[in-house]
Design a protein around this motif. Sequence first.
Motif, PDB file in Angstrom:
ATOM      1  N   LYS A 170     -30.603  -3.154  11.676  1.00  0.00           N
ATOM      2  CA  LYS A 170     -30.381  -2.388  13.052  1.00  0.00           C
ATOM      3  C   LYS A 170     -29.366  -2.048  13.441  1.00  0.00           C
ATOM      4  CE  LYS A 170     -30.879  -6.591  16.067  1.00  0.00           C
ATOM      5  NZ  LYS A 170     -30.960  -7.494  15.019  1.00  0.00           N
ATOM      6  N   ASN A 171     -28.138  -3.058  13.037  1.00  0.00           N
ATOM      7  CA  ASN A 171     -26.711  -2.818  13.586  1.00  0.00           C
ATOM      8  C   ASN A 171     -26.293  -1.822  12.750  1.00  0.00           C
ATOM      9  OD1 ASN A 171     -26.829  -5.161  15.082  1.00  0.00           O
ATOM     10  ND2 ASN A 171     -26.340  -6.481  13.350  1.00  0.00           N
ATOM     11  N   LEU A 172     -26.937  -1.147  11.702  1.00  0.00           N
ATOM     12  CA  LEU A 172     -26.243   0.016  10.985  1.00  0.00           C
ATOM     13  C   LEU A 172     -27.024   1.402  11.270  1.00  0.00           C
ATOM     14  CD1 LEU A 172     -25.675  -1.558   7.318  1.00  0.00           C
ATOM     15  CD2 LEU A 172     -23.948  -1.299   9.319  1.00  0.00           C
ATOM     16  N   SER A 173     -27.886   1.369  12.359  1.00  0.00           N
ATOM     17  CA  SER A 173     -28.833   2.401  12.561  1.00  0.00           C
ATOM     18  C   SER A 173     -27.638   3.815  12.778  1.00  0.00           C
ATOM     19  CB  SER A 173     -29.595   2.358  13.834  1.00  0.00           C
ATOM     20  OG  SER A 173     -30.316   3.405  14.117  1.00  0.00           O
ATOM     21  N   GLY A 174     -28.012   4.753  12.023  1.00  0.00           N
ATOM     22  CA  GLY A 174     -27.288   6.031  12.141  1.00  0.00           C
ATOM     23  C   GLY A 174     -26.147   5.980  11.115  1.00  0.00           C
ATOM     24  N   VAL A 175     -25.934   5.114  10.605  1.00  0.00           N
ATOM     25  CA  VAL A 175     -24.730   5.085   9.425  1.00  0.00           C
ATOM     26  C   VAL A 175     -25.237   5.778   7.983  1.00  0.00           C
ATOM     27  CG1 VAL A 175     -23.446   3.522   7.934  1.00  0.00           C
ATOM     28  CG2 VAL A 175     -23.588   2.950  10.521  1.00  0.00           C
ATOM     29  N   THR A 176     -24.435   6.588   7.470  1.00  0.00           N
ATOM     30  CA  THR A 176     -25.005   7.356   6.250  1.00  0.00           C
ATOM     31  C   THR A 176     -23.815   6.831   5.292  1.00  0.00           C
ATOM     32  OG1 THR A 176     -25.726   9.150   7.385  1.00  0.00           O
ATOM     33  CG2 THR A 176     -25.138   9.591   5.150  1.00  0.00           C
ATOM     34  N   LYS A 188     -35.982  -4.659 -13.458  1.00  0.00           N
ATOM     35  CA  LYS A 188     -35.673  -3.221 -12.945  1.00  0.00           C
ATOM     36  C   LYS A 188     -36.700  -2.281 -13.201  1.00  0.00           C
ATOM     37  CE  LYS A 188     -31.649  -2.159 -14.334  1.00  0.00           C
ATOM     38  NZ  LYS A 188     -30.366  -1.630 -15.014  1.00  0.00           N
ATOM     39  N   GLN A 189     -37.051  -1.651 -11.950  1.00  0.00           N
ATOM     40  CA  GLN A 189     -38.167  -0.577 -11.862  1.00  0.00           C
ATOM     41  C   GLN A 189     -37.409   0.653 -11.849  1.00  0.00           C
ATOM     42  OE1 GLN A 189     -41.156  -1.929 -12.222  1.00  0.00           O
ATOM     43  NE2 GLN A 189     -40.827  -3.728 -12.124  1.00  0.00           N
ATOM     44  N   ASP A 190     -36.350   0.790 -11.476  1.00  0.00           N
ATOM     45  CA  ASP A 190     -35.791   2.321 -11.091  1.00  0.00           C
ATOM     46  C   ASP A 190     -34.129   2.222 -10.680  1.00  0.00           C
ATOM     47  OD1 ASP A 190     -35.668   5.094 -10.844  1.00  0.00           O
ATOM     48  OD2 ASP A 190     -36.668   5.046  -9.279  1.00  0.00           O
ATOM     49  N   VAL A 191     -33.670   3.119 -11.038  1.00  0.00           N
ATOM     50  CA  VAL A 191     -32.156   3.331 -10.396  1.00  0.00           C
ATOM     51  C   VAL A 191     -31.886   4.748 -10.233  1.00  0.00           C
ATOM     52  CG1 VAL A 191     -29.739   3.135 -10.961  1.00  0.00           C
ATOM     53  CG2 VAL A 191     -31.285   1.618 -12.208  1.00  0.00           C
ATOM     54  N   GLN A 192     -31.470   4.803  -8.729  1.00  0.00           N
ATOM     55  CA  GLN A 192     -31.089   6.265  -8.278  1.00  0.00           C
ATOM     56  C   GLN A 192     -29.768   5.935  -7.906  1.00  0.00           C
ATOM     57  OE1 GLN A 192     -33.219   9.164  -7.772  1.00  0.00           O
ATOM     58  NE2 GLN A 192     -35.064   8.279  -8.454  1.00  0.00           N
ATOM     59  N   LYS A 193     -29.154   7.157  -7.795  1.00  0.00           N
ATOM     60  CA  LYS A 193     -27.868   7.519  -6.852  1.00  0.00           C
ATOM     61  C   LYS A 193     -27.929   8.636  -5.959  1.00  0.00           C
ATOM     62  CE  LYS A 193     -24.746   5.859 -11.050  1.00  0.00           C
ATOM     63  NZ  LYS A 193     -23.479   6.163 -11.724  1.00  0.00           N
ATOM     64  N   GLY A 194     -27.035   8.551  -5.293  1.00  0.00           N
ATOM     65  CA  GLY A 194     -27.190   9.353  -4.139  1.00  0.00           C
ATOM     66  C   GLY A 194     -26.780   8.774  -2.635  1.00  0.00           C
ATOM     67  N   LYS A 195     -27.330   9.662  -1.676  1.00  0.00           N
ATOM     68  CA  LYS A 195     -27.186   9.290  -0.179  1.00  0.00           C
ATOM     69  C   LYS A 195     -28.104   8.489   0.342  1.00  0.00           C
ATOM     70  CE  LYS A 195     -27.202  12.668   2.914  1.00  0.00           C
ATOM     71  NZ  LYS A 195     -26.898  13.922   3.723  1.00  0.00           N
ATOM     72  N   ILE A 196     -27.636   7.554   1.298  1.00  0.00           N
ATOM     73  CA  ILE A 196     -28.625   6.638   2.166  1.00  0.00           C
ATOM     74  C   ILE A 196     -28.487   6.734   3.603  1.00  0.00           C
ATOM     75  CG2 ILE A 196     -27.112   4.608   1.606  1.00  0.00           C
ATOM     76  CD1 ILE A 196     -29.697   2.886   1.427  1.00  0.00           C
ATOM     77  N   LEU A 197     -29.331   6.760   4.210  1.00  0.00           N
ATOM     78  CA  LEU A 197     -29.254   6.943   5.547  1.00  0.00           C
ATOM     79  C   LEU A 197     -29.773   5.322   6.377  1.00  0.00           C
ATOM     80  CD1 LEU A 197     -28.479   7.931   8.457  1.00  0.00           C
ATOM     81  CD2 LEU A 197     -30.886   9.078   8.158  1.00  0.00           C
ATOM     82  N   PHE A 198     -29.072   4.433   7.162  1.00  0.00           N
ATOM     83  CA  PHE A 198     -29.850   3.458   7.760  1.00  0.00           C
ATOM     84  C   PHE A 198     -30.454   3.937   9.123  1.00  0.00           C
ATOM     85  CE2 PHE A 198     -26.717   1.374   4.928  1.00  0.00           C
ATOM     86  CZ  PHE A 198     -27.539   0.404   4.609  1.00  0.00           C
ATOM     87  N   THR A 199     -31.505   3.421   9.237  1.00  0.00           N
ATOM     88  CA  THR A 199     -32.312   3.606  10.593  1.00  0.00           C
ATOM     89  C   THR A 199     -32.442   2.217  11.151  1.00  0.00           C
ATOM     90  OG1 THR A 199     -34.508   3.205   9.823  1.00  0.00           O
ATOM     91  CG2 THR A 199     -33.657   5.262   9.335  1.00  0.00           C
ATOM     92  N   HIS A 200     -33.058   2.259  12.326  1.00  0.00           N
ATOM     93  CA  HIS A 200     -33.102   1.215  13.239  1.00  0.00           C
ATOM     94  C   HIS A 200     -34.197   0.125  12.783  1.00  0.00           C
ATOM     95  CE1 HIS A 200     -36.508   3.437  14.706  1.00  0.00           C
ATOM     96  NE2 HIS A 200     -37.126   2.492  15.483  1.00  0.00           N
ATOM     97  N   VAL A 201     -35.044   0.541  11.750  1.00  0.00           N
ATOM     98  CA  VAL A 201     -35.904  -0.284  10.843  1.00  0.00           C
ATOM     99  C   VAL A 201     -35.574  -0.413   9.561  1.00  0.00           C
ATOM    100  CG1 VAL A 201     -37.815  -0.158  12.741  1.00  0.00           C
ATOM    101  CG2 VAL A 201     -37.655   1.505  10.805  1.00  0.00           C
TER     102      VAL A 201
END
Length: 427
Positions: free
Chosen positions: A219-225, A239-252
């Motif tokens: 919750k302390n990172l909500s809105g951080v991209t 290991k089931q999967d690996v992905q690279k790219g953008k992530i956005l933190f939300t309040h949950v």
Amino acid sequence: MKNGSKQGVNTVWDVVVIGGGPAGMMSAGRAAELGANVLLLEKNDSLGKKLLITGGGRCNVTNAQFDTRKLLTKFKGNDQFLFSAFSQWSVQETLDFFHSRNMPTKIENELRVFPESNTAQSVWDTLVDYLKKGNVTVRSNASVVDFVTDTKTKKILAVNLKNGEEIVAKKFILATGGKSRPETGSTGDGFIWLKKLGHTVSEPVASLVPITLSDKWVKNLSGVTLPEVKLTLLQNGVKQDVQKGKILFTHVGVSGPTILNMSSDIAELLKYGEVLISLDLFPAEDYGKLNTKLQELFKAHSNKKFKNVLGEIVPGAVANVVAELSKINVDTQCNSVTREERLALVQLLKAIPLHVSGLLGVDKAIVTSGGVALSEVDFKTMQSRLYPNLYLVGDILDIDRPSGGYSLQLCWTTGFVAGTDSFNKSF
């Protein structure tokens, strides 16, 4: 384009399109362009409500993969169904359509195509202008409640509106979407009607959907991209999967393209036990290079608190979380961080554990999977195989696809094919 019908009550339309989203607007515009008398029915007070919020309001128009066969591999085994439709209208045709109508585009990460204007309004304006030039009649606040059918001839005769009105047409195009973002009008009405017609419909479930985490610090990172990270999906240490790219933190929890594309697999894995995502903040650097970077950083700021110095290489809010997770005393100066502590910090920066607690519901999904069985649709024309004067387009189809412009491309393709065929054949 006319706001409401000026036709008489006994008008028999050439084509009635139900649903004013991207697939509906494309199919209505195409049929009208060919000369059909088209009525577009929209239950909301305006067209394209979901379109205007896609891609964070920027609208990921398509994916710039011009090799159709490669493009279709992203549709999770449904390429054999889709090839005939995409051979008629694919990525190049989509870009030509928008470019020729003075809507320039740009290509971003992972071949995602956006309007140069950075706003979905440009896409909406282009489609609405397409409808106007074709003299499509648009009726908003027009809720369809059912089809009128002739079971002997297997034809749709009309649709009934909530206000009791009956609309008669030669052809009908169903573009009511799935069940994602119901506040935009996607409430699954079309699935109910299709079941009544005898179509096989699998119950829609969230497909591209944000993830919830049990980690209290999120919750302390909500809105951080974070624009470029690596995510490793794990269950029982495997290991089931690996992905690279953008992530956005939300309040949950977490969202963003990379997470959305993993969400279906995560939903399946959760059936069998706990799921962990390992977050690598520095995917371009191995452990040795990152260790060297920290050494140099701590040396250059030897008398500063290590927590504050972390903000030099990761966003401040993330630095606070990393410092807390590292178990190093937050008041420790850089020159007092031990070798063991530094190596443990490197390990943490390369593998922050995210403990998955679940997924948000269908109401928060970008798209839903499920819908009408593909074997019951003729993809050369998008006709129902049960009622040939009914066409099925867009999210009404049971097609999984990733984030990245693929959903809208499906709408453009199926909408164009249905619009073309609905005028080409007579019944």
